[in-house]
Structures are given as structure tokens and as C-alpha cells.
Design a protein around this motif. Sequence first.
Motif, mmCIF file in Angstrom:
data_model
loop_
_atom_site.group_PDB
_atom_site.id
_atom_site.type_symbol
_atom_site.label_atom_id
_atom_site.label_comp_id
_atom_site.label_asym_id
_atom_site.label_seq_id
_atom_site.Cartn_x
_atom_site.Cartn_y
_atom_site.Cartn_z
ATOM 1 N N ARG A 97 -20.627 -26.120 -22.200
ATOM 2 C CA ARG A 97 -21.901 -26.012 -21.353
ATOM 3 C C ARG A 97 -21.678 -26.643 -20.230
ATOM 4 O O ARG A 97 -22.049 -26.140 -18.956
ATOM 5 C CB ARG A 97 -23.068 -26.668 -22.135
ATOM 6 C CG ARG A 97 -24.250 -26.447 -21.476
ATOM 7 C CD ARG A 97 -24.605 -25.256 -21.043
ATOM 8 N NE ARG A 97 -25.716 -25.146 -20.246
ATOM 9 C CZ ARG A 97 -25.960 -25.176 -18.831
ATOM 10 N NH1 ARG A 97 -24.496 -25.234 -18.195
ATOM 11 N NH2 ARG A 97 -26.905 -25.264 -18.183
ATOM 12 N N LEU A 98 -21.097 -27.827 -20.270
ATOM 13 C CA LEU A 98 -20.812 -28.471 -18.807
ATOM 14 C C LEU A 98 -19.854 -27.657 -17.952
ATOM 15 O O LEU A 98 -19.865 -27.504 -16.734
ATOM 16 C CB LEU A 98 -20.128 -30.057 -19.055
ATOM 17 C CG LEU A 98 -21.216 -30.851 -19.822
ATOM 18 C CD1 LEU A 98 -20.578 -32.391 -19.931
ATOM 19 C CD2 LEU A 98 -22.385 -31.062 -19.267
ATOM 20 N N ALA A 99 -18.623 -27.223 -18.678
ATOM 21 C CA ALA A 99 -17.980 -26.251 -17.925
ATOM 22 C C ALA A 99 -18.644 -25.058 -17.189
ATOM 23 O O ALA A 99 -18.390 -24.699 -16.020
ATOM 24 C CB ALA A 99 -16.809 -25.895 -18.695
ATOM 25 N N LEU A 100 -19.670 -24.789 -17.913
ATOM 26 C CA LEU A 100 -20.328 -23.523 -17.465
ATOM 27 C C LEU A 100 -21.150 -23.922 -16.289
ATOM 28 O O LEU A 100 -21.328 -23.101 -15.207
ATOM 29 C CB LEU A 100 -21.475 -22.979 -18.408
ATOM 30 C CG LEU A 100 -22.491 -22.077 -18.148
ATOM 31 C CD1 LEU A 100 -21.777 -20.913 -17.863
ATOM 32 C CD2 LEU A 100 -23.373 -21.578 -19.077
ATOM 33 N N ASN B 64 -9.280 -32.005 -28.340
ATOM 34 C CA ASN B 64 -8.455 -33.270 -28.142
ATOM 35 C C ASN B 64 -8.749 -34.004 -26.835
ATOM 36 O O ASN B 64 -7.918 -35.025 -26.601
ATOM 37 C CB ASN B 64 -6.964 -33.127 -28.542
ATOM 38 C CG ASN B 64 -7.039 -32.692 -30.112
ATOM 39 O OD1 ASN B 64 -7.679 -33.109 -31.008
ATOM 40 N ND2 ASN B 64 -5.767 -31.763 -30.171
ATOM 41 N N TRP B 65 -9.382 -33.342 -25.939
ATOM 42 C CA TRP B 65 -9.361 -34.053 -24.552
ATOM 43 C C TRP B 65 -10.306 -35.305 -24.677
ATOM 44 O O TRP B 65 -11.482 -35.240 -25.479
ATOM 45 C CB TRP B 65 -10.102 -33.106 -23.532
ATOM 46 C CG TRP B 65 -10.307 -33.683 -22.219
ATOM 47 C CD1 TRP B 65 -9.068 -34.016 -21.349
ATOM 48 C CD2 TRP B 65 -11.340 -34.377 -21.675
ATOM 49 N NE1 TRP B 65 -9.852 -34.527 -20.322
ATOM 50 C CE2 TRP B 65 -11.170 -34.769 -20.276
ATOM 51 C CE3 TRP B 65 -12.726 -34.364 -22.176
ATOM 52 C CZ2 TRP B 65 -11.891 -35.110 -19.436
ATOM 53 C CZ3 TRP B 65 -13.828 -34.911 -21.035
ATOM 54 C CH2 TRP B 65 -13.149 -35.484 -19.944
ATOM 55 N N TYR B 66 -9.725 -36.324 -24.255
ATOM 56 C CA TYR B 66 -10.755 -37.562 -24.208
ATOM 57 C C TYR B 66 -11.032 -38.101 -22.747
ATOM 58 O O TYR B 66 -10.359 -38.187 -21.930
ATOM 59 C CB TYR B 66 -9.719 -38.873 -24.779
ATOM 60 C CG TYR B 66 -9.428 -38.687 -26.231
ATOM 61 C CD1 TYR B 66 -10.342 -39.069 -27.184
ATOM 62 C CD2 TYR B 66 -8.505 -37.925 -26.816
ATOM 63 C CE1 TYR B 66 -10.120 -38.920 -28.656
ATOM 64 C CE2 TYR B 66 -7.861 -38.117 -28.021
ATOM 65 C CZ TYR B 66 -9.008 -38.433 -29.035
ATOM 66 O OH TYR B 66 -8.666 -38.239 -30.353
ATOM 67 N N ALA B 67 -12.547 -38.109 -22.791
ATOM 68 C CA ALA B 67 -12.932 -38.651 -21.505
ATOM 69 C C ALA B 67 -12.587 -40.236 -20.779
ATOM 70 O O ALA B 67 -12.734 -40.319 -19.780
ATOM 71 C CB ALA B 67 -14.638 -38.564 -21.428
ATOM 72 N N SER C 238 -7.408 -33.893 -15.443
ATOM 73 C CA SER C 238 -8.704 -33.103 -15.255
ATOM 74 C C SER C 238 -9.501 -33.430 -14.439
ATOM 75 O O SER C 238 -10.098 -32.614 -13.652
ATOM 76 C CB SER C 238 -9.325 -33.025 -16.674
ATOM 77 O OG SER C 238 -9.908 -34.376 -17.184
ATOM 78 N N PHE C 239 -9.793 -34.762 -14.061
ATOM 79 C CA PHE C 239 -10.745 -35.141 -12.966
ATOM 80 C C PHE C 239 -10.044 -34.859 -11.611
ATOM 81 O O PHE C 239 -10.817 -34.393 -10.934
ATOM 82 C CB PHE C 239 -11.184 -36.651 -13.294
ATOM 83 C CG PHE C 239 -12.236 -36.892 -14.193
ATOM 84 C CD1 PHE C 239 -12.652 -35.933 -15.200
ATOM 85 C CD2 PHE C 239 -12.989 -38.100 -14.292
ATOM 86 C CE1 PHE C 239 -13.633 -35.988 -16.011
ATOM 87 C CE2 PHE C 239 -13.920 -38.241 -15.216
ATOM 88 C CZ PHE C 239 -14.177 -37.142 -15.883
ATOM 89 N N THR C 240 -8.857 -35.277 -11.734
ATOM 90 C CA THR C 240 -8.151 -35.065 -10.388
ATOM 91 C C THR C 240 -8.018 -33.616 -9.876
ATOM 92 O O THR C 240 -8.315 -33.212 -8.777
ATOM 93 C CB THR C 240 -6.640 -35.648 -10.335
ATOM 94 O OG1 THR C 240 -6.754 -36.949 -10.683
ATOM 95 C CG2 THR C 240 -5.752 -35.469 -9.158
ATOM 96 N N CYS C 241 -7.569 -32.664 -10.915
ATOM 97 C CA CYS C 241 -7.676 -31.253 -10.802
ATOM 98 C C CYS C 241 -9.061 -30.803 -10.016
ATOM 99 O O CYS C 241 -9.184 -30.101 -9.294
ATOM 100 C CB CYS C 241 -7.060 -30.738 -11.882
ATOM 101 S SG CYS C 241 -5.539 -30.733 -12.200
ATOM 102 N N GLN D 131 -8.923 -27.953 -19.566
ATOM 103 C CA GLN D 131 -8.655 -29.257 -20.216
ATOM 104 C C GLN D 131 -9.762 -29.824 -20.746
ATOM 105 O O GLN D 131 -9.878 -30.442 -22.052
ATOM 106 C CB GLN D 131 -7.909 -30.401 -19.325
ATOM 107 C CG GLN D 131 -6.405 -29.783 -18.829
ATOM 108 C CD GLN D 131 -5.700 -30.972 -18.162
ATOM 109 O OE1 GLN D 131 -6.425 -32.243 -17.956
ATOM 110 N NE2 GLN D 131 -4.598 -30.919 -17.868
ATOM 111 N N ILE D 132 -10.957 -30.065 -20.135
ATOM 112 C CA ILE D 132 -12.252 -30.712 -20.730
ATOM 113 C C ILE D 132 -12.738 -30.007 -21.951
ATOM 114 O O ILE D 132 -13.613 -30.576 -22.629
ATOM 115 C CB ILE D 132 -13.220 -30.651 -19.500
ATOM 116 C CG1 ILE D 132 -13.584 -29.642 -19.064
ATOM 117 C CG2 ILE D 132 -12.752 -31.423 -18.443
ATOM 118 C CD1 ILE D 132 -14.934 -29.572 -18.349
#
Length: 265
Positions: free
Chosen positions: A191-194, A37-40, A46-49, A32-33
Motif C-alpha cells: 500500500r505504501l508502494a502504491l 525479507n526486507w528490513y526497514a 532501497s532508500f538511496t534508490c 525492494q520494499i
Amino acid sequence: MTNEPHPDIVFGLHLVNEITTATQLLAVGLNQIIEPNWYASEPATSFTCMASGVERILKLTFGLSASHQGQPFPSAKQLQKLGHDLIALEGFVHPPLTAKARALGKGYVADLLADVGTDPYWPGLLATLDSWASASGRYRDLTILTGEKTHQDPPTALWDATERACLQDLGLWAAIVGPDNRAALVQARTRLALSILKWWHAIFRVWTHGLLGPARLARDCALTCRKPLPRAVPRCASQAPVDERIPLRPLLLPALRDQGGASRR
């Protein structure tokens, strides 16, 4: 007389179920992140998962580590006492496993764990998920609606600070105000997902190299995807080699495809 399954079989079945749940949750959040079109500002799913996936993996690793040392798997009360404090859980798991890997001559695993420790974005990401995992983070808005005041920043503030640092490091900060702002965000979030993947991969290697029990434990628990990762993990100067096989399972990050090679170990 009824035939009851051996306790080890029952334990194994529930272990498989739990690790499957944990990896599916983490995979959903990661996918998701990196969506354009994902909005922080709307991070609930996404955060819960991701927070739940990280917590479950840490608690499983903590419990299996205790079992491997001849102690009983933690009781429900003991796990509840650990709560949702992801930073504390990481502290219980990461340093001892790094030391154990060094002591056992598992330099490859120790280096992977050490690389996570020096990743510039992992502390901020872990703090974000830790903040969300706590009741004060998940229910922050509901708490304010009840009339109570909160002096803590929302979890999204921690994410924003980490994302901003990543954008600046990648030289993409100026692009945020331009027409390619969405592409810049996807690149930074990839990069954060990495960083989360590197943590995930290090834990995966802890399992497969026998630091928590027989090396076959990872295979028997379906910790790795049977399909190779299709050139999915980009290389960067601070990245240790990442296995072609997806750590744990199942994870496909479309935005990571064709951005670099991977090496097996």
C-alpha cells in the motif's frame, strides 16, 4: 568541417539517459520494499534508490517546466542550489502544475495531482526520503562515529511511523505479533508502494498531457513501458484510476499482481 549534432538532439539524448536512470532507481527501491525479507532497519539501498529517483524526476520536471515557459533549463549551479531537499522540490513542482492543469482544462491530470496531495501516506514517505537524501540522514551513523551529536531522528523513524499508520488503517496491527506478521508487512508496504506509484503516475501524466512541452516528449523519452502492467495496481477507496501502462519505466511489482484492475486514460 565536422558534423556536429543539433543541440536539441544532444539535449534529448541526455534527457533520455537521465530519465532512464531516475526510473530505474525508483523501480529498484520500490521492488525492494515489498520483498518479504526486507528490513526497514537496513534501508540503505532501497532508500538511496527511491530518494535519488524522486529527486531526479522532480528536478527534470522542474527544469522542463521552466523551459516550456520560455526560460533556459536551470544551470548546474541552480540545480545544486536546490540541493537534496525533496519537500521543497515537491513544493516547487506540485502546486504550480496542479494550477496549470486546471487552467488548461486538464482536469484528469489535475485530479491525479490532487489525489497525491490527499494521499494519507505520501507526506510521511516523502519526509522519509527527504530525510535520507540529506547528508545528515545518509551519513547519520558516520557522523555519530566522528563524535558529533545529532538531535534528529533517523529516517527509519519516519518510515516506521508511516508504516505503523498504514498497518493500523488496514486493520493489520494485531497481525504483527502473530505468525503472519511478514504477510501483514508486505500488504502494508504494498500500500505504501502504491502511494509512491500514484505520485509517479501523476508526474507521468503531466508529461504525456503536454504540460511540460509536446505530448510526444514522454514517448520520445521512453517515459512509459511498452508492456501493459499485468493487473498490478490494487484498487482502494482513496485511489484514482491508474493507467495500465507503467508510469515512466521500468517497474514490475510482483507482490502487486492480481490484486485488482486498472483503467486506461
